[in-house]
Design a protein around this motif. Structure first.
Motif, PDB file in Angstrom:
ATOM      1  N   LEU A 357       0.819  -1.217   0.000  1.00  0.00           N
ATOM      2  CA  LEU A 357       0.000   0.000   0.000  1.00  0.00           C
ATOM      3  C   LEU A 357       0.850   1.264   0.000  1.00  0.00           C
ATOM      4  O   LEU A 357       0.477   2.268  -0.592  1.00  0.00           O
ATOM      5  CB  LEU A 357      -0.964   0.012   1.187  1.00  0.00           C
ATOM      6  CG  LEU A 357      -2.165  -0.922   1.050  1.00  0.00           C
ATOM      7  CD1 LEU A 357      -3.119  -0.736   2.215  1.00  0.00           C
ATOM      8  CD2 LEU A 357      -2.909  -0.681  -0.262  1.00  0.00           C
ATOM      9  N   ARG A 358       2.000   1.196   0.657  1.00  0.00           N
ATOM     10  CA  ARG A 358       2.884   2.353   0.653  1.00  0.00           C
ATOM     11  C   ARG A 358       3.288   2.706  -0.789  1.00  0.00           C
ATOM     12  O   ARG A 358       3.177   3.850  -1.215  1.00  0.00           O
ATOM     13  CB  ARG A 358       4.146   2.057   1.484  1.00  0.00           C
ATOM     14  CG  ARG A 358       5.203   3.168   1.436  1.00  0.00           C
ATOM     15  CD  ARG A 358       6.446   2.815   2.252  1.00  0.00           C
ATOM     16  NE  ARG A 358       7.125   1.605   1.794  1.00  0.00           N
ATOM     17  CZ  ARG A 358       7.932   1.552   0.728  1.00  0.00           C
ATOM     18  NH1 ARG A 358       8.156   2.630   0.012  1.00  0.00           N
ATOM     19  NH2 ARG A 358       8.508   0.416   0.383  1.00  0.00           N
ATOM     20  N   VAL A 359       3.694   1.684  -1.535  1.00  0.00           N
ATOM     21  CA  VAL A 359       4.111   1.939  -2.919  1.00  0.00           C
ATOM     22  C   VAL A 359       2.930   2.432  -3.763  1.00  0.00           C
ATOM     23  O   VAL A 359       3.051   3.380  -4.546  1.00  0.00           O
ATOM     24  CB  VAL A 359       4.726   0.660  -3.541  1.00  0.00           C
ATOM     25  CG1 VAL A 359       5.053   0.887  -5.003  1.00  0.00           C
ATOM     26  CG2 VAL A 359       5.973   0.250  -2.772  1.00  0.00           C
ATOM     27  N   ARG A 368      -4.032  -3.109  -9.713  1.00  0.00           N
ATOM     28  CA  ARG A 368      -3.949  -3.807 -10.998  1.00  0.00           C
ATOM     29  C   ARG A 368      -2.753  -3.339 -11.830  1.00  0.00           C
ATOM     30  O   ARG A 368      -2.373  -3.989 -12.793  1.00  0.00           O
ATOM     31  CB  ARG A 368      -5.247  -3.629 -11.795  1.00  0.00           C
ATOM     32  CG  ARG A 368      -6.385  -4.491 -11.251  1.00  0.00           C
ATOM     33  CD  ARG A 368      -7.700  -4.096 -11.867  1.00  0.00           C
ATOM     34  NE  ARG A 368      -8.104  -2.769 -11.417  1.00  0.00           N
ATOM     35  CZ  ARG A 368      -9.139  -2.100 -11.899  1.00  0.00           C
ATOM     36  NH1 ARG A 368      -9.870  -2.630 -12.851  1.00  0.00           N
ATOM     37  NH2 ARG A 368      -9.449  -0.915 -11.421  1.00  0.00           N
ATOM     38  N   GLU A 369      -2.191  -2.190 -11.451  1.00  0.00           N
ATOM     39  CA  GLU A 369      -1.015  -1.689 -12.184  1.00  0.00           C
ATOM     40  C   GLU A 369       0.281  -1.987 -11.432  1.00  0.00           C
ATOM     41  O   GLU A 369       1.356  -1.587 -11.858  1.00  0.00           O
ATOM     42  CB  GLU A 369      -1.123  -0.161 -12.357  1.00  0.00           C
ATOM     43  CG  GLU A 369      -2.369   0.308 -13.058  1.00  0.00           C
ATOM     44  CD  GLU A 369      -2.627   1.800 -12.796  1.00  0.00           C
ATOM     45  OE1 GLU A 369      -2.781   2.531 -13.770  1.00  0.00           O
ATOM     46  OE2 GLU A 369      -2.683   2.214 -11.626  1.00  0.00           O
ATOM     47  N   PHE A 370       0.179  -2.672 -10.301  1.00  0.00           N
ATOM     48  CA  PHE A 370       1.336  -2.898  -9.445  1.00  0.00           C
ATOM     49  C   PHE A 370       2.275  -3.919 -10.075  1.00  0.00           C
ATOM     50  O   PHE A 370       1.834  -4.944 -10.596  1.00  0.00           O
ATOM     51  CB  PHE A 370       0.837  -3.382  -8.078  1.00  0.00           C
ATOM     52  CG  PHE A 370       1.918  -3.522  -7.060  1.00  0.00           C
ATOM     53  CD1 PHE A 370       2.789  -2.481  -6.805  1.00  0.00           C
ATOM     54  CD2 PHE A 370       2.052  -4.700  -6.337  1.00  0.00           C
ATOM     55  CE1 PHE A 370       3.786  -2.604  -5.857  1.00  0.00           C
ATOM     56  CE2 PHE A 370       3.029  -4.835  -5.381  1.00  0.00           C
ATOM     57  CZ  PHE A 370       3.904  -3.788  -5.142  1.00  0.00           C
ATOM     58  N   SER A 371       3.595  -3.611 -10.014  1.00  0.00           N
ATOM     59  CA  SER A 371       4.541  -4.427 -10.765  1.00  0.00           C
ATOM     60  C   SER A 371       4.831  -5.803 -10.151  1.00  0.00           C
ATOM     61  O   SER A 371       5.296  -6.696 -10.831  1.00  0.00           O
ATOM     62  CB  SER A 371       5.850  -3.656 -10.945  1.00  0.00           C
ATOM     63  OG  SER A 371       6.383  -3.357  -9.673  1.00  0.00           O
ATOM     64  N   GLU A 400      13.916  -4.316  -4.535  1.00  0.00           N
ATOM     65  CA  GLU A 400      14.521  -4.712  -5.805  1.00  0.00           C
ATOM     66  C   GLU A 400      13.473  -5.237  -6.780  1.00  0.00           C
ATOM     67  O   GLU A 400      13.522  -4.992  -7.983  1.00  0.00           O
ATOM     68  CB  GLU A 400      15.579  -5.801  -5.575  1.00  0.00           C
ATOM     69  CG  GLU A 400      16.914  -5.279  -5.092  1.00  0.00           C
ATOM     70  CD  GLU A 400      17.492  -4.212  -6.014  1.00  0.00           C
ATOM     71  OE1 GLU A 400      17.601  -4.468  -7.228  1.00  0.00           O
ATOM     72  OE2 GLU A 400      17.813  -3.117  -5.510  1.00  0.00           O
ATOM     73  N   MET A 401      12.500  -5.995  -6.225  1.00  0.00           N
ATOM     74  CA  MET A 401      11.461  -6.586  -7.070  1.00  0.00           C
ATOM     75  C   MET A 401      10.638  -5.518  -7.780  1.00  0.00           C
ATOM     76  O   MET A 401      10.096  -5.742  -8.864  1.00  0.00           O
ATOM     77  CB  MET A 401      10.530  -7.477  -6.234  1.00  0.00           C
ATOM     78  CG  MET A 401      11.171  -8.787  -5.815  1.00  0.00           C
ATOM     79  SD  MET A 401      10.149  -9.646  -4.595  1.00  0.00           S
ATOM     80  CE  MET A 401       9.096 -10.607  -5.656  1.00  0.00           C
ATOM     81  N   LEU A 402      10.530  -4.362  -7.144  1.00  0.00           N
ATOM     82  CA  LEU A 402       9.771  -3.264  -7.752  1.00  0.00           C
ATOM     83  C   LEU A 402      10.406  -2.821  -9.064  1.00  0.00           C
ATOM     84  O   LEU A 402       9.739  -2.349  -9.965  1.00  0.00           O
ATOM     85  CB  LEU A 402       9.739  -2.046  -6.819  1.00  0.00           C
ATOM     86  CG  LEU A 402       8.938  -2.162  -5.539  1.00  0.00           C
ATOM     87  CD1 LEU A 402       9.188  -0.939  -4.673  1.00  0.00           C
ATOM     88  CD2 LEU A 402       7.456  -2.303  -5.843  1.00  0.00           C
ATOM     89  N   LYS A 403      11.744  -3.003  -9.131  1.00  0.00           N
ATOM     90  CA  LYS A 403      12.468  -2.459 -10.278  1.00  0.00           C
ATOM     91  C   LYS A 403      12.515  -3.409 -11.463  1.00  0.00           C
ATOM     92  O   LYS A 403      12.695  -2.982 -12.587  1.00  0.00           O
ATOM     93  CB  LYS A 403      13.903  -2.107  -9.871  1.00  0.00           C
ATOM     94  CG  LYS A 403      13.961  -1.031  -8.799  1.00  0.00           C
ATOM     95  CD  LYS A 403      15.408  -0.726  -8.454  1.00  0.00           C
ATOM     96  CE  LYS A 403      15.542  -0.190  -7.043  1.00  0.00           C
ATOM     97  NZ  LYS A 403      16.858  -0.504  -6.478  1.00  0.00           N
ATOM     98  N   ASN A 404      12.436  -4.693 -11.213  1.00  0.00           N
ATOM     99  CA  ASN A 404      12.477  -5.631 -12.336  1.00  0.00           C
ATOM    100  C   ASN A 404      11.645  -6.873 -12.035  1.00  0.00           C
ATOM    101  O   ASN A 404      11.145  -7.041 -10.938  1.00  0.00           O
ATOM    102  CB  ASN A 404      13.929  -6.014 -12.663  1.00  0.00           C
ATOM    103  CG  ASN A 404      14.635  -6.582 -11.454  1.00  0.00           C
ATOM    104  OD1 ASN A 404      14.090  -7.465 -10.783  1.00  0.00           O
ATOM    105  ND2 ASN A 404      15.829  -6.098 -11.166  1.00  0.00           N
ATOM    106  N   GLY A 405      11.533  -7.729 -13.034  1.00  0.00           N
ATOM    107  CA  GLY A 405      10.642  -8.877 -12.918  1.00  0.00           C
ATOM    108  C   GLY A 405      11.278 -10.112 -12.300  1.00  0.00           C
ATOM    109  O   GLY A 405      10.698 -11.189 -12.336  1.00  0.00           O
ATOM    110  N   LEU A 411      16.686 -13.212  -6.644  1.00  0.00           N
ATOM    111  CA  LEU A 411      17.213 -11.958  -6.108  1.00  0.00           C
ATOM    112  C   LEU A 411      17.952 -12.181  -4.797  1.00  0.00           C
ATOM    113  O   LEU A 411      18.996 -11.593  -4.540  1.00  0.00           O
ATOM    114  CB  LEU A 411      16.075 -10.949  -5.893  1.00  0.00           C
ATOM    115  CG  LEU A 411      15.691 -10.116  -7.113  1.00  0.00           C
ATOM    116  CD1 LEU A 411      14.445  -9.300  -6.824  1.00  0.00           C
ATOM    117  CD2 LEU A 411      16.836  -9.193  -7.518  1.00  0.00           C
ATOM    118  N   ALA A 412      17.390 -13.040  -3.962  1.00  0.00           N
ATOM    119  CA  ALA A 412      18.017 -13.327  -2.672  1.00  0.00           C
ATOM    120  C   ALA A 412      19.423 -13.873  -2.879  1.00  0.00           C
ATOM    121  O   ALA A 412      20.376 -13.492  -2.190  1.00  0.00           O
ATOM    122  CB  ALA A 412      17.165 -14.311  -1.885  1.00  0.00           C
TER     123      ALA A 412
END
Ligand code: ADP
Ligand code: MG
Length: 482
Positions: A357-359, A368-371, A400-405, A411-412
């Motif tokens: 929710l913060r993002v 629905r537009e959340f990455s 990090e997940m926000l920036k790419n798929g 990522l970990a």
């Protein structure tokens, strides 16, 4: 305005809400109405009022309004008719608007609203179908008014409330509830700024304890939820002040001016239109069969009120959390998908309510537009649940997940954040921390047990966030207490 005067009075408010329906085509013509199209491109001869054209009713107009009627506990008329509402205006080429008059399709319903300290049931008098008019554009040509008929014939429903509302806050809550319902039903996008949800407010005041209603005014042109609240507030004070000064309220329509934050009269009762309603001869009556009603009832989604109660009981969450998570149907769907993947309602709500929710708020996004989709978020939660990462790593990976798929586990690994629970790795780190801080060790042994947190923090830092904090804590405690 003194508060004493205000306490003597009570406001009475009734709202008329217009919702533009998300049908594929207009109410009576086969053309799709879309927001923002080039002027006069979404029109047929019918929208232009050409002689000889005949309206044909869009079946979804009827289905959508019945959905709304059922969702708001209305009675649904088996048979209702359309009526012509006659008036002359350049953006209404036919010279009349097709609407419903004394036989609305939905009647006598209600919605429940929640305020900070109390809940309240607000009656719905009626919901009827109508078509929208076009738009007159006054600010693009210095000498002429331009007319755009794209909107002409767009299907609307009008939801008329009983005069049950008493404060601007109740009106705000009611309007929010209507918006929530139309969005859950997916019959209207609920966007007040773009005009797909519009609201007129009828306002009067009376002395507290008085039975009869006072004379009302009708406020128009409020294009946001906040403006509806503000305009009503302004109008209540204006009327009270007028009465306190010995004047009387005259029945009139007033326009809200957003930039000046005040309303001004538009027309009085004497100037009010006589619409000369009469039955629309070109359209047959709308007949609703039991089968149709049953079919639509089956299609209804679980609505916010019911879903909220279920979230509280099924997922053991607080009322506030359940209210937030069910506010939008899509956020609730997202949350439930995460619960399904993780089997962990608590971790899911923690992460959705805080980080997600913060993002969304920061970037003004819809879920629905959340990455990060529900599956990827679930994978992140599972890593944490399986003790493969600690909380601070979860935070880092989320960002990090926000920036790419990339997936959570990849990522970990990439960021070297997989938690180490191996004491062979942790022991030397812990030993070093203890060696380096003899003073703290002494104070700890003298009884200052709070210093445990200090040691854990140091060890976590030395492990660059990879250590399992619980294990570190146990290890340090064991060594210090020996
Ligand atoms: P109209 O068709 O002229 O707009 P309606 O009787 O349909 O009038 O009422 C429109 C709205 O005004 C309804 O929402 C109703 O609840 C509200 N209303 C009626 N009387 C009052 C009043 N005295 N004060 C405030 N609101 C009122
Ligand atoms: Mg009205």
């Amino acid at each position: 305005m003194s508060t004493i005067a205000h306490e003597k009075y009570e406001a009475v408010i009734g709202l008329e809400v217009h919702a533009q329906l998300l049908t594929e085509s207009k109410a009576f013509a086969a053309v799709k109405p879309e927001y923002g199209g080039a002027p006069n491109t979404q029109v047929t001869p019918l929208c232009l009022g050409h002689p000889g054209t005949l309206p044909v009713i869009n079946e979804n107009l009827v289905r959508y309004i019945i959905k709304m009627g059922l969702a708001t506990h209305c009675g649904i008329a088996e048979r209702s008719i359309f009526a012509r509402k006659n008036y002359f205006y350049p953006d209404l080429p036919k010279g009349y608007q097709i609407s419903q008059f004394d036989t609305p399709i939905c009647h006598d319903g209600y919605v429940d609203i929640e305020l900070d300290d109390y809940d309240k049931r607000i009656g719905i008098t009626r919901i009827h179908m109508e078509e929208d008019a076009g738009k007159s554009i006054h600010d693009q040509d210095p000498y002429n008014t331009l007319v755009d008929l794209n909107r002409a014939g767009t299907p609307l429903i009008e939801i008329v409330s009983e005069p049950d509302l008493r404060t601007p806050q109740e009106a705000y809550a009611y309007l929010s509830k209507i918006k929530q319902i139309v969005q859950y039903l997916e019959i209207c996008d609920g966007n007040m700024e773009e005009g797909s949800l519009r609201c007129d407010a009828n306002v009067s005041v009376r002395l507290r304890g008085q039975k009869e209603f006072g004379t009302r005014t009708e406020l128009k042109n409020m294009n946001s939820f906040r403006n509806v609240e503000r305009a009503i507030e302004y109008e209540i004070y204006r009327q009270i002040e007028l009465i306190e000064d010995g004047g009387t309220v005259v029945q009139q329509t007033r326009l809200w001016d957003t930039s000046k934050m005040e309303s001004r009269p538009m027309r009085s009762k004497e100037e009010a239109h006589d619409y000369r309603y009469f039955p629309e001869p070109d359209l047959p009556p709308v007949v609703v069969t039991d089968e149709m009603l049953e079919e639509i009832r089956e299609e209804l989604p679980e609505l916010a009120d019911v879903r909220r109660k279920r979230f509280i009981s099924e997922f053991k969450m607080s009322e506030d959390d359940a209210t937030t998570l069910t506010d939008s149907r899509y956020l609730a769907d997202y949350y439930e998908e995460v619960v399904e993947h993780t089997g962990n309602p608590k971790s899911a709500s923690n992460l959705v309510l805080s980080e997600v929710l913060r993002v969304l708020n920061e970037q003004s996004l819809d879920i629905r537009e959340f990455s990060i989709d529900a599956q990827r978020l679930s994978d992140l939660i599972r890593l944490k649940e399986e003790d493969k990462i600690n909380s601070s790593a979860m935070q880092t990976i989320f960002n990090e997940m926000l920036k790419n798929g990339t997936g959570a586990e990849d990522l970990a690994k990439e960021l070297n954040l997989i938690q180490v629970s191996d004491s062979g790795f942790l022991e030397p780190i812990v030993d070093e921390i203890i060696d380096q801080n003899p003073d703290e060790v002494k104070r700890y042994k003298d009884g200052k047990k709070q210093l445990l947190g200090f040691f854990v923090g140091q060890a976590m830092k030395a492990s660059r966030g990879k250590a399992n904090p619980q294990l570190v804590k146990d290890l340090i405690q064991k060594k210090l207490d020996n």
